[in-house]
Design a protein around this motif. Structure first.
Motif, PDB file in Angstrom:
ATOM      1  N   ARG A  38       0.824  -1.215   0.000  1.00  0.00           N
ATOM      2  CA  ARG A  38       0.000   0.000   0.000  1.00  0.00           C
ATOM      3  C   ARG A  38       0.857   1.264   0.000  1.00  0.00           C
ATOM      4  NH1 ARG A  38      -5.104   1.306   0.978  1.00  0.00           N
ATOM      5  NH2 ARG A  38      -6.667  -0.345   0.893  1.00  0.00           N
ATOM      6  N   VAL A  39       1.888   1.303   0.806  1.00  0.00           N
ATOM      7  CA  VAL A  39       2.620   2.560   1.007  1.00  0.00           C
ATOM      8  C   VAL A  39       4.055   2.525   0.500  1.00  0.00           C
ATOM      9  CG1 VAL A  39       1.195   3.025   3.034  1.00  0.00           C
ATOM     10  CG2 VAL A  39       3.453   1.995   3.349  1.00  0.00           C
ATOM     11  N   LYS A  70       8.405   3.476   3.440  1.00  0.00           N
ATOM     12  CA  LYS A  70       7.411   4.032   4.352  1.00  0.00           C
ATOM     13  C   LYS A  70       6.888   2.947   5.294  1.00  0.00           C
ATOM     14  CE  LYS A  70       6.063   7.542   4.731  1.00  0.00           C
ATOM     15  NZ  LYS A  70       6.385   8.619   5.704  1.00  0.00           N
ATOM     16  N   GLU A 111       9.334   2.536   8.073  1.00  0.00           N
ATOM     17  CA  GLU A 111       9.262   3.649   9.032  1.00  0.00           C
ATOM     18  C   GLU A 111       8.073   3.491   9.977  1.00  0.00           C
ATOM     19  OE1 GLU A 111       7.685   7.453  10.422  1.00  0.00           O
ATOM     20  OE2 GLU A 111       7.142   6.942   8.368  1.00  0.00           O
ATOM     21  N   VAL A 132      -0.802   7.360  12.714  1.00  0.00           N
ATOM     22  CA  VAL A 132      -1.075   8.009  11.431  1.00  0.00           C
ATOM     23  C   VAL A 132      -2.498   8.553  11.464  1.00  0.00           C
ATOM     24  CG1 VAL A 132      -1.308   7.649   8.937  1.00  0.00           C
ATOM     25  CG2 VAL A 132       0.515   6.476  10.206  1.00  0.00           C
ATOM     26  N   GLU A 176      -3.056  11.926   6.541  1.00  0.00           N
ATOM     27  CA  GLU A 176      -1.758  11.378   6.144  1.00  0.00           C
ATOM     28  C   GLU A 176      -1.949   9.993   5.537  1.00  0.00           C
ATOM     29  OE1 GLU A 176       2.624   9.940   7.806  1.00  0.00           O
ATOM     30  OE2 GLU A 176       1.130  10.667   9.232  1.00  0.00           O
ATOM     31  N   ALA A 217      -2.926  10.364   2.047  1.00  0.00           N
ATOM     32  CA  ALA A 217      -1.833  10.866   1.206  1.00  0.00           C
ATOM     33  C   ALA A 217      -0.824   9.777   0.860  1.00  0.00           C
ATOM     34  CB  ALA A 217      -1.132  12.031   1.907  1.00  0.00           C
ATOM     35  N   ILE A 218      -0.580   8.833   1.779  1.00  0.00           N
ATOM     36  CA  ILE A 218       0.438   7.807   1.542  1.00  0.00           C
ATOM     37  C   ILE A 218      -0.150   6.512   0.990  1.00  0.00           C
ATOM     38  CG2 ILE A 218       1.959   8.770   3.307  1.00  0.00           C
ATOM     39  CD1 ILE A 218       1.156   6.481   5.162  1.00  0.00           C
ATOM     40  N   GLY A 219      -1.466   6.438   0.849  1.00  0.00           N
ATOM     41  CA  GLY A 219      -2.090   5.249   0.282  1.00  0.00           C
ATOM     42  C   GLY A 219      -2.498   4.199   1.290  1.00  0.00           C
ATOM     43  N   MET A 220      -2.403   4.520   2.562  1.00  0.00           N
ATOM     44  CA  MET A 220      -2.829   3.598   3.611  1.00  0.00           C
ATOM     45  C   MET A 220      -4.355   3.565   3.713  1.00  0.00           C
ATOM     46  SD  MET A 220      -1.277   3.716   7.469  1.00  0.00           S
ATOM     47  CE  MET A 220      -1.248   2.281   8.542  1.00  0.00           C
TER      48      MET A 220
END
Length: 269
Positions: A164-165, A169, A172, A180, A184, A187-190
């Motif tokens: 997904r991310v 990422k 991290e 999260v 956010e 934005a990151i695809g989660m």
């Protein structure tokens, strides 16, 4: 909407008139943490949903302030208090049940949506990400919090999160276990959609209806290939697609669709 489970069940199940099943994690006093009994019931319900042709899609959500707080702390305490010679094997057996539940959710041959109403931490975050799509309330949060307990993600997160991310990422988020927020996550695809809290279930079920309108045969076969496509070669995907299309050719949905198209064409002249 017909209730299939009593209100006192740790997992409530309902199916609406459009064939959308809703599984509600219902231990609000424990932020819907997954106990051993709850996991067994989850497995039963997912097997039931998978085998019922009247159910076209699944939405998973939670009651109270949390979506799912992960594994039940009392269960962790019980596991650690076992005799030293039994800890590893008991843990292994528990992992088999966890993985069975998550695999059923990942591989359900129908569209699945996590309607995340509150905090999704640890196993709860894994469960949300194991669905095809994640719809987040503006009040929800996500955290791969395993590191805080000296553990690794054991509910599928090591597999689904990088997909997904991205790998960096994912590292991290897993290494830090940080929280999260919905924007956010989007934005990151989660997360796939963020909606007002009061609209969460309606938005999720409406999307589930949209996703499941097509041929159940074609949907299930497409999902089975797509979910493994990153591990397959181009040739393997094409070969599996050929086999799946052969099944689709014989499906009642395909035959009815072609017959309807030809009838409409003939009527138009």
């Amino acid at each position: 909407m017909t209730m299939l489970q009593s209100v006192t069940s740790p997992i409530e199940m309902s199916v609406d008139d459009d064939g959308i099943a809703i599984l509600t994690l219902n231990r609000p006093e424990a932020r819907n943490a997954i106990s051993d009994d709850m996991r067994s019931l989850l497995i039963e319900r997912l097997e039931e949903i998978a085998s019922d042709p009247a159910i076209r899609a699944l939405v998973v959500t939670g009651t109270g302030k949390g979506f799912c707080a992960g594994g039940d702390i009392k269960g962790m305490e019980k596991r650690m208090s076992a005799p030293a010679g039994e800890v590893a094997f008991n843990g292994w057996r528990r992992q088999q049940r966890v993985h069975h539940a998550v695999s059923l959710l990942m591989n359900l041959p129908k569209p699945t949506i996590a309607a995340v109403n509150g905090a999704a931490t640890g196993l709860g975050c894994d469960m949300a990400l194991s669905c095809d799509f994640v719809v987040s309330s503006q009040q929800a949060t996500f955290a791969m919090s395993y590191i805080a307990r000296g553990l690794i993600p054991d509910g599928g997160g090591l597999y689904v999160l990088p997909r997904r991310v991205g790998l960096t990422k994912a590292k991290e988020l897993i290494f830090t276990g940080r929280t999260v927020q919905p924007e956010e996550g989007l934005a990151i695809g989660m997360v796939d959609r963020v909606v007002p809290h009061e609209d969460l279930l309606a938005e999720s079920t409406n999307w589930a209806k949209e996703l499941s309108r097509g041929s159940a045969t074609a949907l299930g076969l497409s999902k089975s290939i797509l979910s493994n496509s990153f591990e397959l070669t181009q040739g393997q995907v094409l070969a599996m697609g050929s086999q799946a299309q052969g099944i689709c050719y014989t499906s009642s949905e395909h035959q009815a669709s072609v017959a309807a198209f030809l009838a409409a064409k003939a009527k138009r002249g």
